[in-house]
Design a protein around this motif. Structure first.
Motif, PDB file in Angstrom:
ATOM      1  N   GLY A 407       0.841  -1.190   0.183  1.00 52.84           N
ATOM      2  CA  GLY A 407      -0.007   0.308   0.165  1.00 52.84           C
ATOM      3  C   GLY A 407       0.263   2.114   0.043  1.00 52.84           C
ATOM      4  O   GLY A 407       1.787   1.104   0.060  1.00 52.84           O
ATOM      5  N   VAL A 408       0.188   2.604  -0.199  1.00 51.19           N
ATOM      6  CA  VAL A 408       0.964   3.668  -0.307  1.00 51.19           C
ATOM      7  C   VAL A 408      -0.788   4.341   0.096  1.00 51.19           C
ATOM      8  O   VAL A 408      -1.224   4.200   0.045  1.00 51.19           O
ATOM      9  N   ALA A 409       0.216   5.759   0.908  1.00 57.61           N
ATOM     10  CA  ALA A 409      -0.526   6.277   1.142  1.00 57.61           C
ATOM     11  C   ALA A 409      -0.016   7.996   1.673  1.00 57.61           C
ATOM     12  O   ALA A 409       1.040   7.706   1.536  1.00 57.61           O
ATOM     13  N   ARG A 410      -0.821   8.917   1.663  1.00 59.58           N
ATOM     14  CA  ARG A 410      -0.277  10.455   1.926  1.00 59.58           C
ATOM     15  C   ARG A 410      -1.138  10.978   3.061  1.00 59.58           C
ATOM     16  O   ARG A 410      -2.530  10.606   3.001  1.00 59.58           O
ATOM     17  N   ALA A 411      -0.253  11.694   3.805  1.00 62.09           N
ATOM     18  CA  ALA A 411      -1.106  12.341   4.898  1.00 62.09           C
ATOM     19  C   ALA A 411      -0.554  13.543   5.614  1.00 62.09           C
ATOM     20  O   ALA A 411       0.811  13.765   4.907  1.00 62.09           O
ATOM     21  N   TRP A 412      -1.232  14.617   5.760  1.00 68.71           N
ATOM     22  CA  TRP A 412      -0.891  15.622   6.613  1.00 68.71           C
ATOM     23  C   TRP A 412      -0.865  15.791   7.840  1.00 68.71           C
ATOM     24  O   TRP A 412      -2.155  15.671   8.290  1.00 68.71           O
ATOM     25  N   ARG A 413      -0.471  16.744   8.749  1.00 64.39           N
ATOM     26  CA  ARG A 413      -0.437  17.133   9.603  1.00 64.39           C
ATOM     27  C   ARG A 413      -0.594  18.691   9.933  1.00 64.39           C
ATOM     28  O   ARG A 413      -0.121  19.570   9.728  1.00 64.39           O
ATOM     29  N   SER A 414      -2.173  19.045  10.800  1.00 59.73           N
ATOM     30  CA  SER A 414      -2.116  20.110  10.597  1.00 59.73           C
ATOM     31  C   SER A 414      -1.318  21.210  12.219  1.00 59.73           C
ATOM     32  O   SER A 414      -0.606  19.859  12.745  1.00 59.73           O
ATOM     33  N   THR A 415      -0.946  22.234  11.827  1.00 58.43           N
ATOM     34  CA  THR A 415      -0.207  23.224  12.660  1.00 58.43           C
ATOM     35  C   THR A 415      -0.867  22.789  13.826  1.00 58.43           C
ATOM     36  O   THR A 415      -1.946  23.626  13.818  1.00 58.43           O
ATOM     37  N   SER A 416      -0.562  22.708  15.336  1.00 62.04           N
ATOM     38  CA  SER A 416      -1.043  23.007  16.115  1.00 62.04           C
ATOM     39  C   SER A 416      -1.219  24.649  16.645  1.00 62.04           C
ATOM     40  O   SER A 416      -0.011  25.680  15.774  1.00 62.04           O
ATOM     41  N   PRO A 417      -2.063  25.847  17.054  1.00 60.58           N
ATOM     42  CA  PRO A 417      -2.172  26.803  17.612  1.00 60.58           C
ATOM     43  C   PRO A 417      -1.306  27.652  18.232  1.00 60.58           C
ATOM     44  O   PRO A 417      -0.352  28.558  17.893  1.00 60.58           O
ATOM     45  N   PHE A 418      -0.157  26.392  19.107  1.00 59.71           N
ATOM     46  CA  PHE A 418       1.106  27.093  20.153  1.00 59.71           C
ATOM     47  C   PHE A 418       2.278  27.061  18.634  1.00 59.71           C
ATOM     48  O   PHE A 418       2.849  28.040  18.914  1.00 59.71           O
ATOM     49  N   GLU A 419       2.217  26.217  17.967  1.00 55.51           N
ATOM     50  CA  GLU A 419       3.269  26.334  17.226  1.00 55.51           C
ATOM     51  C   GLU A 419       3.079  27.402  15.830  1.00 55.51           C
ATOM     52  O   GLU A 419       4.409  27.793  15.344  1.00 55.51           O
ATOM     53  N   ARG A 420       2.174  28.139  15.941  1.00 56.63           N
ATOM     54  CA  ARG A 420       1.645  28.580  14.313  1.00 56.63           C
ATOM     55  C   ARG A 420       1.967  30.092  15.833  1.00 56.63           C
ATOM     56  O   ARG A 420       1.906  31.745  15.528  1.00 56.63           O
ATOM     57  N   HIS A 421       1.052  30.480  16.767  1.00 52.47           N
ATOM     58  CA  HIS A 421       0.647  31.710  17.372  1.00 52.47           C
ATOM     59  C   HIS A 421       1.213  31.802  19.026  1.00 52.47           C
ATOM     60  O   HIS A 421       1.371  32.996  19.021  1.00 52.47           O
ATOM     61  N   SER A 422       2.224  31.421  19.508  1.00 54.97           N
ATOM     62  CA  SER A 422       3.661  31.106  20.733  1.00 54.97           C
ATOM     63  C   SER A 422       3.425  32.103  20.638  1.00 54.97           C
ATOM     64  O   SER A 422       4.328  32.577  19.807  1.00 54.97           O
ATOM     65  N   ASP A 423       3.087  32.659  21.695  1.00 55.88           N
ATOM     66  CA  ASP A 423       4.360  34.308  22.128  1.00 55.88           C
ATOM     67  C   ASP A 423       4.709  34.343  23.476  1.00 55.88           C
ATOM     68  O   ASP A 423       4.406  35.739  24.103  1.00 55.88           O
ATOM     69  N   THR A 424       5.921  33.412  23.901  1.00 58.47           N
ATOM     70  CA  THR A 424       5.748  33.763  25.032  1.00 58.47           C
ATOM     71  C   THR A 424       6.872  34.796  25.852  1.00 58.47           C
ATOM     72  O   THR A 424       7.860  34.605  25.561  1.00 58.47           O
ATOM     73  N   ARG A 425       6.085  35.497  26.894  1.00 58.73           N
ATOM     74  CA  ARG A 425       7.074  37.258  26.714  1.00 58.73           C
ATOM     75  C   ARG A 425       7.225  36.603  28.774  1.00 58.73           C
ATOM     76  O   ARG A 425       5.999  36.792  28.841  1.00 58.73           O
ATOM     77  N   ILE A 426       8.462  37.025  28.985  1.00 57.11           N
ATOM     78  CA  ILE A 426       9.132  36.463  30.612  1.00 57.11           C
ATOM     79  C   ILE A 426       9.125  38.707  31.310  1.00 57.11           C
ATOM     80  O   ILE A 426      10.323  38.963  30.287  1.00 57.11           O
ATOM     81  N   TYR A 427       8.369  38.706  31.971  1.00 58.62           N
ATOM     82  CA  TYR A 427       9.319  40.414  32.040  1.00 58.62           C
ATOM     83  C   TYR A 427       9.074  40.307  33.529  1.00 58.62           C
ATOM     84  O   TYR A 427       9.240  39.413  34.307  1.00 58.62           O
ATOM     85  N   HIS A 428      10.050  41.765  33.488  1.00 59.66           N
ATOM     86  CA  HIS A 428      10.623  41.785  35.302  1.00 59.66           C
ATOM     87  C   HIS A 428       9.571  41.849  36.174  1.00 59.66           C
ATOM     88  O   HIS A 428       8.252  42.742  35.941  1.00 59.66           O
ATOM     89  N   PRO A 429       9.927  41.334  37.023  1.00 54.53           N
ATOM     90  CA  PRO A 429       8.204  41.694  38.142  1.00 54.53           C
ATOM     91  C   PRO A 429       7.670  43.049  38.561  1.00 54.53           C
ATOM     92  O   PRO A 429       7.234  43.799  38.950  1.00 54.53           O
ATOM     93  N   VAL A 430       8.541  43.905  38.733  1.00 55.72           N
ATOM     94  CA  VAL A 430       8.955  45.255  39.221  1.00 55.72           C
ATOM     95  C   VAL A 430       9.521  46.101  38.518  1.00 55.72           C
ATOM     96  O   VAL A 430       8.016  46.970  37.701  1.00 55.72           O
ATOM     97  N   SER A 431      10.333  45.988  37.051  1.00 63.86           N
ATOM     98  CA  SER A 431      10.741  47.564  35.959  1.00 63.86           C
ATOM     99  C   SER A 431       9.480  47.333  34.864  1.00 63.86           C
ATOM    100  O   SER A 431       9.073  47.190  34.043  1.00 63.86           O
ATOM    101  N   GLY A 432       9.075  45.780  35.182  1.00 65.37           N
ATOM    102  CA  GLY A 432       8.660  45.133  33.484  1.00 65.37           C
ATOM    103  C   GLY A 432       9.357  45.277  31.962  1.00 65.37           C
ATOM    104  O   GLY A 432       9.007  45.178  31.131  1.00 65.37           O
TER     105      GLY A 432
END
Length: 658
Positions: A407-432
Motif C-alpha cells: 500500500g501507499v498513502a499520503r497524510a498531512w499534519r495540521s500545525t497546532s495553535p501553539f506552533e503558529r501563534h506562541s509568543d511567550t514573553r517573560i517580564y521583570h516583576p518590578v520594572s516590567g
C-alpha cells in the motif's frame, strides 16, 4: 527471526483444526471505518483485547501501548507519559490521533503529549484497543499523520452488575474504583467513578491524584435506530518541576488539569450492509499551571502554562454496499477548536481554528483472493487551503493462512495553535523590562506531509497457534516541524543569552524513516500466551539532531501463563534504543536518553470474598536498575547523569464483581 520464505512455504491445504483457528482473527473497525478481518485491513494494526488489559495488572493506559511495534512509550516522571510512533512528536505532539469509540479526543497542546492518565475513560470499560500503525489521515484527519489509537468500550448492557477495584502499594499507591451497569429496555447505563493516587518516582516531585467519572448510555429506540451517549470528567492534581531548575523555568509546583467530554451518536441501521450515523462531540480541557521562577538577582518572576482548550465537532457517516463485490463508507465532519493561553500567546484572545473534512473508503473484492481499499479525504484547516489525502492498499490471500499487503498513502499534519501563534514573553516583576522571549510565533508554518509505502505479510501458523506479521516500510516526511533558535526581534530580552529565543520552523530536508516491524502473537503451549513486538529503523535526515529524536529500535515481549490452582502470571520485558526526547522552556541541544530495559511482572488469582467473585493481583513495575526514559533537556544542561530516573512500583489489587 521468522523469514518471509519460511513463512510462505507452508502447504495451502489446511485441515479442519487450522480453519477453526483462523476464524478467530479479530474483526477491526479503525483502519477504514468498515468492519474487516484483521488480515484485510488497509494497513498494519495491533489489537490489545480485554484479556490482555486485565491480566497485565497495569493501572495506566499508556503502558499497554508498549505492546505495539514501533511505539515509543516513556515516562518523564511518574505522572507524565510520552507516547509517539517511532519517536516523532516528542517536542509538540500531533502525529498520533487518540479516539474513544471512534470519537477524537486529541486537542493540540504544548510541552507533552495527550494527557493519557487524564482521559475520561477507565481501563475497566475498554473492550479492546485498536492501533493503526502508519498514515491514517484518510480516516481520522490531520492529527493521525502516523497512526491512530482507538479505545473501544463495551456497550452498557454488557456485564450487568456492580464492581469495586482497590489497589494499595508503594509509593503510596491508593486507588479505588466503583461501577454499576444495567437498566431496563430500551435504556442501558454504565456509570464508573474512581480515584488514583500515588507519590510517583523516588526523589522526584511527581505525585498525582486523579479523580474520574464516566457515564455511558445506550438506547435501542426501535429495531432500526439506536442512540448512545458518553459523559466523562477528570480532575487531576500532579506534582511538577525540579528543585534546581535553571532560572526556575520548571520550578517545583502543583498543577491542576480538568477534562470534560460529551459524545452523542444516533445510528440508523437498514441492514447488515447499510447504515448511517450522526455524531456530535465536545471536549473541554482546562490546565492550571503557574509558578514563580527567577534567579537571585531577579526573583519572583511569574511564569505560567495556563490554558483552556475546546473542541466541538459534528460528523455524518454513511456505510453502504453498492454491489456484491463493492462496499464503502463516506462522510463529512466540521470541527471548531479554540485555545486560550494569555501567557503563551501574549493575548487574551482565543485562537480559533475551523476544520472541515470529507472522507471516504471504497472496498472492492476484485477476486476471491484479492481485495483493494481506496481511501480519499479532503481537509481544510488554518486557512491553508484544502489538502488531499489518498490511500491505496491491496491485500492478497496467497492461501487461507497467508496474506500479502502492499500500500501507499499520503497524510498531512495540521500545525497546532501553539506552533503558529506562541509568543511567550517573560517580564521583570518590578520594572516590567522584557527578560526573555523563549517562543516566537510563525504564522507561515507549513503542514507536515507524510508519504508512506509499506509491504506487509501476515501468516497464521497452526504451530503454536500463532499469527505473525512483518511490515517493511518507508516514510518520507516533508516540512517536518522542529524547534529552532532564532534572533529575537527588538527589544532584545535582557536574558537572551541565557534563555534563547526559539520558533517552530519547517525542517529544510526530507526525513526518511525506513524499517522493519515484527508482530507475533502465539499460544505455544497449554494456557500460555506470548506477544512479541519488535522494530528496527533507519533514519536519514541529513541532520544528526533530527535523527536522534527517533529510537533506532524498540522491542517488547510479554508472556502470560495460567498455572494450576487458578494462578496466573504476566512477565513483560521492554527495550528501547537511545533517543532524544522531551522539551522545556530553555532550548538547547537535544539530550539523548541512553538505551534502557524495563521489566514488569504480575501474579493473580481468583478468590471468593464475602460470597462474591473477586481477583487478587500483585504487580511490580520497573524492576531492575533505575533508568531514564524521557529527559527534560533544561535539567540536563549541567549534568551528564540522568536526573529523572524511574523507580520501582509495587501494589496489590483487588477486583470484586457482584
Amino acid at each position: 527471526m521468522l523469514s518471509l520464505p519460511a513463512l510462505a512455504s507452508a502447504s495451502p491445504i489446511l485441515d479442519e483444526r487450522e480453519n477453526a483457528y483462523f476464524e478467530h482473527l479479530p474483526v477491526v473497525l479503525t483502519a477504514s471505518r468498515l468492519p474487516q478481518p484483521l488480515q484485510d485491513a488497509p494497513g498494519a494494526m495491533t489489537v490489545i483485547d480485554r484479556s490482555v488489559i486485565e491480566r497485565s495488572g497495569y493501572r495506566d493506559l499508556a503502558r499497554l501501548l508498549r505492546l505495539v511495534p514501533g511505539m515509543l512509550v516513556g515516562q518523564e516522571r511518574g505522572n507524565a507519559s510520552w507516547v509517539s510512533y517511532h519517536g516523532l512528536g516528542q517536542s509538540i505532539p500531533g502525529e498520533l490521533q487518540v479516539l474513544i469509540d471512534g470519537a477524537p479526543t486529541y486537542v493540540p497542546v504544548s510541552f507533552g503529549t495527550s494527557a493519557w492518565s487524564g482521559l475520561p475513560v477507565f481501563l475497566s470499560e475498554i473492550e479492546r484497543i485498536e492501533v493503526v500503525r502508519g498514515a491514517s489521515g484518510n480516516s481520522y484527519g490531520a492529527s493521525a499523520l502516523q497512526g491512530a489509537v482507538n479505545l473501544i468500550t463495551r456497550p452498557a448492557a454488557e456485564d450487568p452488575g456492580s464492581h469495586v477495584q482497590i489497589a494499595i502499594g508503594d509509593p503510596s499507591i491508593r486507588d479505588v474504583e466503583m461501577g454499576w451497569s444495567g437498566g431496563t429496555a430500551p435504556l442501558a447505563l454504565r456509570i464508573t467513578a474512581g480515584e488514583l493516587t500515588d507519590e510517583g518516582f523516588r526523589g522526584l516531585h511527581d505525585h498525582r491524584r486523579t479523580q474520574r467519572v464516566s457515564l455511558r448510555g445506550d438506547a435501542q429506540i426501535n429495531p432500526e435506530n439506536n442512540f448512545s451517549f458518553r459523559l466523562g470528567s477528570t480532575h487531576e492534581t500532579t506534582g511538577r518541576g525540579y528543585p534546581d531548575s535553571p532560572f526556575g523555568n520548571n520550578a517545583l509546583r502543583d498543577g491542576e488539569d480538568t477534562a470534560h467530554l460529551l459524545h452523542l451518536r444516533w445510528q440508523h441501521v437498514d441492514n447488515i450492509d447499510s447504515e448511517w450515523s450522526l455524531s456530535a462531540y465536545h471536549h473541554q480541557l482546562d490546565y492550571r499551571d503557574r509558578w514563580i521562577g527567577g534567579i537571585p538577582s531577579i526573583p519572583d518572576v511569574p511564569l505560567s502554562r495556563d490554558r483552556r482548550d475546546l473542541r466541538s465537532s459534528i460528523e455524518f457517516q454513511q456505510r453502504d454496499r453498492w454491489s456484491e463485490h463493492v462496499r464503502g463508507v463516506w462522510g463529512a465532519e466540521a470541527t471548531q477548536t479554540q485555545t486560550r493561553s494569555p501567557f503563551s500567546f501574549a493575548s487574551n484572545t482565543s485562537v480559533r481554528v475551523p476544520i472541515y473534512r470529507l472522507f471516504s473508503n471504497i472496498e472492492w473484492q476484485a477476486t476471491n483472493a484479492t481485495q483493494l481499499n481506496l481511501g480519499l479525504a479532503l481537509e481544510r484547516s488554518n486557512d491553508d487551503g484544502w489538502r488531499f489525502s489518498p490511500r491505496l492498499y491491496a491485500n492478497h490471500r496467497l492461501t487461507p493462512a497467508d496474506t500479502l499487503r502492499i500500500g501507499v498513502a499520503r497524510a498531512w499534519r495540521s500545525t497546532s495553535p501553539f506552533e503558529r501563534h506562541s509568543d511567550t514573553r517573560i517580564y521583570h516583576p518590578v520594572s516590567g523590562a522584557l527578560l526573555a522571549r523563549p517562543f516566537l510565533p510563525n504564522p507561515d508554518l507549513r503542514q507536515t506531509r507524510a508519504d508512506t509505502f509499506e509491504l506487509g505479510y501476515i501468516r497464521q501458523l497452526l504451530w503454536a497457534r500463532s499469527t505473525a506479521e512483518i511490515r517493511i516500510f518507508q516514510e518520507r516526511l516533508r516540512d517536518l516541524v522542529i524547534r529552532q533558535q532564532v534572533t529575537p526581534p527588538p527589544p532584545t530580552p535582557l536574558l537572551a543569552a541565557q534563555i534563547p529565543t526559539t520558533r517552530e520552523e519547517n525542517f529544510g530536508n526530507d526525513l526518511y524513516v525506513r524499517g522493519i516491524e515484527l508482530q507475533w502473537e502465539a499460544h505455544p503451549w497449554r494456557n500460555g500466551d506470548i506477544r512479541l513486538a519488535w522494530s528496527v529503523l533507519q533514519r536519514d535526515a541529513g541532520d544528526a539532531q533530527v535523527e536522534a529524536g527517533i529510537a533506532p529500535y524498540t522491542a517488547s515481549l510479554m508472556w502470560m501463563q495460567r498455572w494450576p490452582q487458578r494462578w496466573s502470571s504476566m512477565v513483560h520485558l521492554n527495550r528501547v534504543g537511545p533517543v532524544a526526547s522531551g522539551d522545556s522552556y530553555i532550548a538547547g541541544k537535544p539530550y539523548v536518553v541512553r538505551a534502557y530495559t524495563s521489566l514488569d511482572i504480575a501474579l493473580s488469582r481468583p478468590i471468593r470474598l464475602a460470597g462474591q467473585s473477586a481477583r487478587l493481583t500483585l504487580a511490580a513495575l520497573n524492576l531492575g536498575p533505575r533508568h531514564q526514559e524521557v529527559a527534560n533537556p533544561a535539567q540536563q544542561l549541567n549534568s551528564t547523569q540522568p536526573v529523572n530516573r524511574v523507580s520501582r512500583q509495587v501494589y496489590l489489587g483487588l477486583d470484586m464483581r457482584f
